[in-house]
Write an enzyme that holds these catalytic residues in place. Sequence first.
Site, mmCIF file in Angstrom:
data_model
loop_
_atom_site.group_PDB
_atom_site.id
_atom_site.type_symbol
_atom_site.label_atom_id
_atom_site.label_comp_id
_atom_site.label_asym_id
_atom_site.label_seq_id
_atom_site.Cartn_x
_atom_site.Cartn_y
_atom_site.Cartn_z
ATOM 1 N N ASP A 102 75.168 -10.011 71.872
ATOM 2 C CA ASP A 102 74.674 -8.729 71.120
ATOM 3 C C ASP A 102 73.419 -8.265 71.448
ATOM 4 O OD1 ASP A 102 73.185 -10.449 69.634
ATOM 5 O OD2 ASP A 102 74.760 -10.410 68.035
ATOM 6 N N HIS A 117 77.233 -16.879 77.118
ATOM 7 C CA HIS A 117 78.631 -16.046 77.118
ATOM 8 C C HIS A 117 78.449 -14.756 77.804
ATOM 9 C CE1 HIS A 117 80.767 -18.888 74.092
ATOM 10 N NE2 HIS A 117 80.828 -19.308 75.007
ATOM 11 N N GLY A 183 74.835 -20.839 62.533
ATOM 12 C CA GLY A 183 76.058 -20.047 62.429
ATOM 13 C C GLY A 183 77.245 -19.839 63.703
ATOM 14 N N THR A 184 77.709 -21.070 63.874
ATOM 15 C CA THR A 184 78.596 -21.253 65.143
ATOM 16 C C THR A 184 79.540 -22.133 64.471
ATOM 17 O OG1 THR A 184 79.152 -21.893 67.177
ATOM 18 C CG2 THR A 184 77.379 -23.164 66.175
HETATM 19 P P1 OAD Z 1 82.636 -17.716 65.123
HETATM 20 O O1 OAD Z 1 83.328 -16.588 64.577
HETATM 21 O O2 OAD Z 1 83.713 -18.558 65.460
HETATM 22 O O3 OAD Z 1 82.003 -18.755 63.849
HETATM 23 C C1 OAD Z 1 80.866 -17.891 63.202
HETATM 24 C C2 OAD Z 1 80.298 -18.964 61.977
HETATM 25 O O4 OAD Z 1 79.244 -18.384 61.564
HETATM 26 C C3 OAD Z 1 81.299 -19.680 61.311
HETATM 27 O O5 OAD Z 1 81.090 -21.001 60.929
HETATM 28 C C4 OAD Z 1 80.610 -19.025 59.889
HETATM 29 O O6 OAD Z 1 80.886 -19.964 58.649
HETATM 30 C C5 OAD Z 1 79.301 -18.751 60.137
HETATM 31 N N1 OAD Z 1 78.491 -17.696 59.496
HETATM 32 C C6 OAD Z 1 79.239 -16.829 58.808
HETATM 33 N N2 OAD Z 1 78.101 -16.051 58.163
HETATM 34 C C7 OAD Z 1 77.075 -16.403 58.364
HETATM 35 C C8 OAD Z 1 75.810 -16.334 57.957
HETATM 36 N N3 OAD Z 1 75.279 -15.309 57.208
HETATM 37 N N4 OAD Z 1 74.790 -17.020 58.182
HETATM 38 C C9 OAD Z 1 75.108 -18.221 58.973
HETATM 39 N N5 OAD Z 1 76.457 -18.622 59.584
HETATM 40 C C10 OAD Z 1 77.402 -17.783 59.025
HETATM 41 O O7 OAD Z 1 81.312 -17.419 66.147
HETATM 42 P P2 OAD Z 1 80.933 -18.398 67.328
HETATM 43 O O8 OAD Z 1 80.870 -20.083 66.903
HETATM 44 O O9 OAD Z 1 79.702 -17.863 67.852
HETATM 45 O O10 OAD Z 1 82.900 -15.430 72.557
HETATM 46 O O11 OAD Z 1 81.980 -18.249 68.446
HETATM 47 C C11 OAD Z 1 81.839 -18.833 69.829
HETATM 48 C C12 OAD Z 1 82.221 -17.650 70.764
HETATM 49 O O12 OAD Z 1 83.851 -17.466 70.324
HETATM 50 C C13 OAD Z 1 81.595 -16.540 70.909
HETATM 51 O O13 OAD Z 1 80.492 -16.332 71.478
HETATM 52 C C14 OAD Z 1 82.931 -15.450 71.458
HETATM 53 C C15 OAD Z 1 83.971 -15.954 70.563
HETATM 54 O O14 OAD Z 1 85.220 -15.819 71.452
HETATM 55 C C16 OAD Z 1 82.333 -14.544 73.482
HETATM 56 O O15 OAD Z 1 82.209 -13.268 72.767
HETATM 57 C C17 OAD Z 1 82.682 -14.325 74.850
#
Ligand code: OAD
Length: 238
Positions: A102, A117, A183-184
């Site tokens: 983003d 990514h 936040g992953t």
């Molecule tokens: P996910 O959507 O898999 O996970 C998001 C995480 O953020 C979860 O563990 C939530 O609990 C957490 N979360 C939610 N709100 C939050 C907050 N306010 N503060 C902190 N954490 C919070 O996202 P990613 O792990 O980033 O690929 O996903 C990995 C990849 O999968 C992304 O880069 C994307 C996707 O396919 C591409 O876009 C190429």
Amino acid sequence: MNGAGAPVELKTFERIVFFCGAGLSAESGIPTYRGAGGIWGKYRYEEYACQRAFDRNPGKVWDFHDERRRFVAGCEPNPGHHVIARVQARKPDTRIITQNIDGMLQRAGARDVIELHGSLWQVRCDWEGTVKNDVDVPIQSRTCRCGATLRPDIVWFDDSLDPHVVRAAIDAMTTADLLVTIGTSGEVFPAAQLPFIAMERGIPSIEINPEETPMSRLYRYVMRGPASSMLERLDYTG
Ligand code: OAD
């Protein structure tokens, strides 16, 4: 815990690595990918985020990405992005690795962000082998000057990561003296593997996430809460 209720004080480290996922941008209003309200719950990646979908119907895939550009352009970096950029400005050996596409960290002032990514704000011509910035909404042209169709420079499902970008991330993990993962979900590989490199070296590691993840038990410290307030707590300098 120190005075601010944080497990460590960032100011006592020199080579911090921030490893970021979609949760970092959640408080900017950008939906995460998985879980309630997640992007992949609303859109099937097989139709919008893989090379096969693009080959089948580039217009549909571009429309989806133009809509994401429009949405993200209307959001603002949140205090979590700003804490990371501020720490980097104070400590030049800070490294920032993100899975996010983003551009929010850069908008908060962060530099040299390792984008595992790719980026929503770059386009690629696979025919020429070129990548260029394009921040227009919608994108100026979906066609390269050579006549080939441009694609978003994003690592879609089943794509490989850029080996140079992976190398930079590995180097950062190999030299870090503190790992802060934010936040992953830890479900997407090879990105999810990178923190192990730092953790295996025995350095302090922190997971910031309101929810437990499959990786939580591997961290020395876990901060259960939203990215912005947890990062502000870590950066407490009083
Ligand atoms: P996910 O959507 O898999 O996970 C998001 C995480 O953020 C979860 O563990 C939530 O609990 C957490 N979360 C939610 N709100 C939050 C907050 N306010 N503060 C902190 N954490 C919070 O996202 P990613 O792990 O980033 O690929 O996903 C990995 C990849 O999968 C992304 O880069 C994307 C996707 O396919 C591409 O876009 C190429």
